[in-house]
Design an enzyme around this catalytic site. Structure first.
Site, mmCIF file in Angstrom:
data_model
loop_
_atom_site.group_PDB
_atom_site.id
_atom_site.type_symbol
_atom_site.label_atom_id
_atom_site.label_comp_id
_atom_site.label_asym_id
_atom_site.label_seq_id
_atom_site.Cartn_x
_atom_site.Cartn_y
_atom_site.Cartn_z
ATOM 1 N N TYR A 1 0.965 -1.412 0.000
ATOM 2 C CA TYR A 1 0.013 -0.043 0.152
ATOM 3 C C TYR A 1 0.891 1.213 -0.162
ATOM 4 O O TYR A 1 0.108 2.339 -0.061
ATOM 5 C CB TYR A 1 -0.837 -0.123 1.205
ATOM 6 C CG TYR A 1 -2.132 -0.618 0.988
ATOM 7 C CD1 TYR A 1 -2.121 -2.084 0.682
ATOM 8 C CD2 TYR A 1 -3.573 -0.092 0.937
ATOM 9 C CE1 TYR A 1 -3.445 -2.870 0.628
ATOM 10 C CE2 TYR A 1 -4.714 -0.845 0.791
ATOM 11 C CZ TYR A 1 -4.492 -2.366 0.584
ATOM 12 O OH TYR A 1 -5.714 -3.031 0.368
ATOM 13 N N ASP B 1 -6.675 -7.037 3.729
ATOM 14 C CA ASP B 1 -7.730 -6.482 3.010
ATOM 15 C C ASP B 1 -8.616 -7.745 2.369
ATOM 16 O O ASP B 1 -9.754 -7.544 2.370
ATOM 17 C CB ASP B 1 -7.256 -5.393 1.990
ATOM 18 C CG ASP B 1 -8.403 -5.082 0.786
ATOM 19 O OD1 ASP B 1 -9.451 -4.445 1.603
ATOM 20 O OD2 ASP B 1 -8.084 -5.118 -0.271
ATOM 21 N N ASP C 1 -12.538 -9.385 3.787
ATOM 22 C CA ASP C 1 -13.926 -9.482 2.831
ATOM 23 C C ASP C 1 -14.321 -10.978 2.973
ATOM 24 O O ASP C 1 -15.646 -11.030 3.063
ATOM 25 C CB ASP C 1 -13.911 -9.150 1.193
ATOM 26 C CG ASP C 1 -14.141 -7.455 0.891
ATOM 27 O OD1 ASP C 1 -14.020 -6.734 1.908
ATOM 28 O OD2 ASP C 1 -14.655 -7.514 -0.050
ATOM 29 N N ASP D 1 -2.749 -18.324 1.559
ATOM 30 C CA ASP D 1 -3.581 -19.226 0.686
ATOM 31 C C ASP D 1 -4.437 -20.297 1.471
ATOM 32 O O ASP D 1 -5.568 -20.324 1.540
ATOM 33 C CB ASP D 1 -3.050 -20.019 -0.439
ATOM 34 C CG ASP D 1 -1.522 -19.993 -0.236
ATOM 35 O OD1 ASP D 1 -1.106 -19.983 0.993
ATOM 36 O OD2 ASP D 1 -1.110 -20.765 -1.174
ATOM 37 N N LYS E 1 3.123 -14.766 3.378
ATOM 38 C CA LYS E 1 3.486 -15.583 1.964
ATOM 39 C C LYS E 1 5.021 -15.574 2.013
ATOM 40 O O LYS E 1 5.678 -15.130 1.132
ATOM 41 C CB LYS E 1 2.812 -14.916 1.021
ATOM 42 C CG LYS E 1 2.972 -15.785 -0.386
ATOM 43 C CD LYS E 1 2.048 -16.851 -0.474
ATOM 44 C CE LYS E 1 2.202 -17.913 -1.739
ATOM 45 N NZ LYS E 1 1.358 -18.870 -1.938
HETATM 46 C C1 IPM Z 1 -10.982 -1.280 2.806
HETATM 47 C C2 IPM Z 1 -11.047 -0.941 1.235
HETATM 48 C C3 IPM Z 1 -9.662 -0.115 0.995
HETATM 49 C C4 IPM Z 1 -8.338 -1.004 1.276
HETATM 50 C C5 IPM Z 1 -9.545 0.736 -0.510
HETATM 51 C C6 IPM Z 1 -10.814 1.075 -0.869
HETATM 52 C C7 IPM Z 1 -8.429 1.592 -0.474
HETATM 53 O O1 IPM Z 1 -10.787 -2.072 0.204
HETATM 54 O O2 IPM Z 1 -11.035 -0.259 3.367
HETATM 55 O O3 IPM Z 1 -10.856 -2.667 2.926
HETATM 56 O O4 IPM Z 1 -7.892 -1.491 0.503
HETATM 57 O O5 IPM Z 1 -8.127 -0.614 2.455
HETATM 58 MN MN MN Z 2 -11.242 -3.786 1.491
#
Ligand code: IPM
Ligand code: MN
Ligand code: NAD
Length: 372
Positions: free
Chosen positions: A133, A264, A268, A240, A208
Site C-alpha cells: 500500500y 484487506d 472481505d 492461501d 506468504k
Molecule cells: C478497505 C478498502 C480499501 C483498502 C480501499 C478502498 C483503498 O478495500 O477498507 O478494505 O484496500 O484498504
Molecule cells: Mn477492502
C-alpha cells in the site's frame, strides 16, 4: 467533550452513517457522553465540483479531532484510486493509523455464507500503513526512460532469472511492498496485546514467506519475538491456506495478524462469514493519535440511493469508536442492541434476503437500545 469528524463520503456512505449517528445520539444521551460532530463533505461530489480531493486545510481541521467516522469512498465517475488513495489511504497514512482492527463475529440469527450453527468470533489485526500500500512503483516505457529500464533489468538479472525476457520488453510496471521492522513490530505487538486481553492462547500470523521472502521473512522475525515476550503461542500460516481454513474451519481462528494487502482480502472473506459486507465493522487505529472508524464495505454504487444498504457495519463501527474512546459499556450496549434485533431472524435488509430499508434497520436498533 469529544470532537468527532464525520466523512459520510460516497454512494451508500451517507446512508449508513446517518443510521450510525442516530444510534450514537441515543446511547450518548443515556450515558452522558458528549460528542461534538463536524461533517466534512469529501468524496466524488466535492471532487467533481471543485477538483479538490483532500486539502491540507481539511487535514489540519481533522487534526483537531479525537476520532473520525467515515462512510465509504469511491465512485464510478472518478478513476479508481483517486478518492480511495487520495482520501482514505492519505488519512490512514497521515494519522499513522497503523492498526486496522476488523472483528469478524457471526451474530445469532444472521444467515451467513457457511451452513450450520457456527461460532465465528475472530479478530483481524491488519497492518495499515505499509506493505504493497505504500504506493512505490512506476511504469517504464521504451523511450521514456531507458536508463530506468536498464537499471531494473540489471538489478533483476544480477539477482536471479525472473522468467521474463526484459531485453525484449518495451514496457513494464512494478510496485514495491515495504515492511519496516518498527512497522511490523508495533502492529504485531498490538495483536499479541489484544490476544492477552481476550484470553486467547494463540496468534495466527498470515504471510506468504515462501515467495515474498524478504518482506515476510522480516515480519516473521517480529512475530517470533512478540510471541516469546508476551508468552503467547504463535502459528505461521500462508495466506492461501488461511483462505481455505477460514471456509472449512473458521472456529479455529481467534486473533490473526496480517500484512496490509492480505488483511484487506481476507476481511472481505471474513465479512461473508458474518453475513456479508453490510455487517462488518472496522477501526483504523493510532493508539496515541486520531483514529478513524468505518465499515469494511465500500460505496456500493449498485445499490446507492435506494435505501437498500445494511447499516449494521456502520453502526458497529461507531460502537468500536466509543469503545476506543474508553466507553466500553456504551459500546457493549450498542452491540447488544444489534444482536437482539438480528436474533429473531425477522429483521433483515435486502442483502440477507429481507425487505427492511436502511432507515428501518437503524430504527429497529434504536428501539432495541431504548428498551434495554
Ligand atoms: C478497505 C478498502 C480499501 C483498502 C480501499 C478502498 C483503498 O478495500 O477498507 O478494505 O484496500 O484498504
Ligand atoms: Mn477492502
Ligand atoms: P463494495 O463493498 O462497495 O460492494 C461490494 C458488494 O457488496 C456490492 O454488491 C454491494 O452492493 C454490496 N454491499 C456493500 N456494502 C453493503 C451494505 N452495507 N449493504 C448491502 N450490500 C452491501 O465494493 P466494490 O463494489 O468493490 O467497490 C465499490 C467502490 O467502493 C469502489 O470505488 C471501491 O474502490 C470503493 N471501496 C471503498 C471502501 C472504503 O471506503 N473503505 C472499501 C471497499 C471499496
Amino acid at each position: 467533550m469529544h470532537k468527532i469528524g464525520v466523512i459520510p463520503g460516497d454512494g451508500i456512505g451517507p446512508e449508513v452513517v446517518r443510521e450510525a449517528r442516530k444510534v450514537l445520539d441515543v446511547i450518548c444521551e443515556r450515558k452522558g457522553i458528549q460528542l461534538d460532530f463536524e461533517e466534512f463533505p469529501l468524496g466524488a461530489a466535492h471532487y467533481l465540483k471543485t477538483g479538490e480531493v483532500l486539502s491540507d486545510e481539511t487535514i489540519s481541521r481533522l487534526e483537531e479531532k479525537e476520532s473520525i467516522l467515515l462512510g465509504a469512498m469511491g465512485d464510478p465517475r472518478v478513476s479508481p484510486g483517486v478518492l480511495e488513495k487520495g482520501v482514505l489511504l492519505r488519512l490512514r497514512f497521515h494519522f499513522d493509523q497503523y492498526v486496522n482492527l476488523r472483528p469478524v463475529k457471526l451474530f445469532q440469527g444472521v444467515p451467513a455464507a457457511l451452513a450450520g450453527d457456527r461460532k465465528i468470533d475472530m479478530h483481524f489485526i491488519r497492518e495499515n500503513t505499509e506493505d504493497f500500500y505504500v504506493g512505490l512503483g512506476s511504469r517504464v516505457r521504451t523511450g521514456s526512460s531507458r536508463e530506468q529500464l536498464k537499471l531494473i533489468r540489471e538489478t533483476y538479472e544480477v539477482k536471479f532469472d525472473i522468467g521474463i525476457d526484459l531485453k525484449d520488453t518495451d514496457e513494464l510496471a512494478y510496485q514495491i511492498g515495504i515492511i519496516t521492522r518498527q512497522g511490523a513490530r508495533r502492529v504485531i505487538d498490538y495483536a499479541f496485546d489484544l490476544a492477552k486481553k481476550k484470553g486467547a492462547d494463540l496468534v495466527t500470523s498470515v504471510d506468504k514467506a515462501n515467495v515474498l521472502t524478504e518482506v515476510y521473512g522480516l515480519w516473521r522475525e517480529e512475530v517470533e519475538k512478540a510471541s516469546s515476550s508476551y508468552g503467547i503461542e504463535k502459528e505461521f500460516q500462508y495466506v492461501d491456506a488461511v483462505a481455505l481454513h477460514m471456509v472449512r474451519n473458521p472456529e479455529r481462528f481467534k486473533v490473526l495478524v496480517t500484512p496490509n494487502l492480505f488483511g484487506d482480502i481476507l476481511t472481505d472473506l471474513g465479512a461473508a462469514l458474518q453475513g456479508g459486507l453490510g455487517f462488518a465493522p472496522s477501526g483504523n487505529i493510532n493508539p496515541s493519535g486520531v483514529s478513524m472508524f468505518e465499515p469494511v464495505h465500500g460505496s456500493a454504487p449498485d445499490i446507492a440511493g435506494k435505501g437498500l444498504a445494511n447499516p449494521v457495519g456502520a453502526i458497529l463501527s461507531s460502537a468500536l469508536m466509543l469503545d476506543t474512546l474508553g466507553y466500553k459499556d456504551a459500546a457493549h450496549e450498542m452491540e447488544s442492541a444489534v444482536m437482539s434485533v438480528l436474533s429473531d431472524g425477522k429483521h433483515r435488509t435486502a442483502d440477507v434476503g429481507g425487505k427492511m430499508s436502511t432507515t428501518a434497520m437503524g430504527d429497529a436498533v434504536l428501539n432495541a437500545l431504548k428498551s434495554q
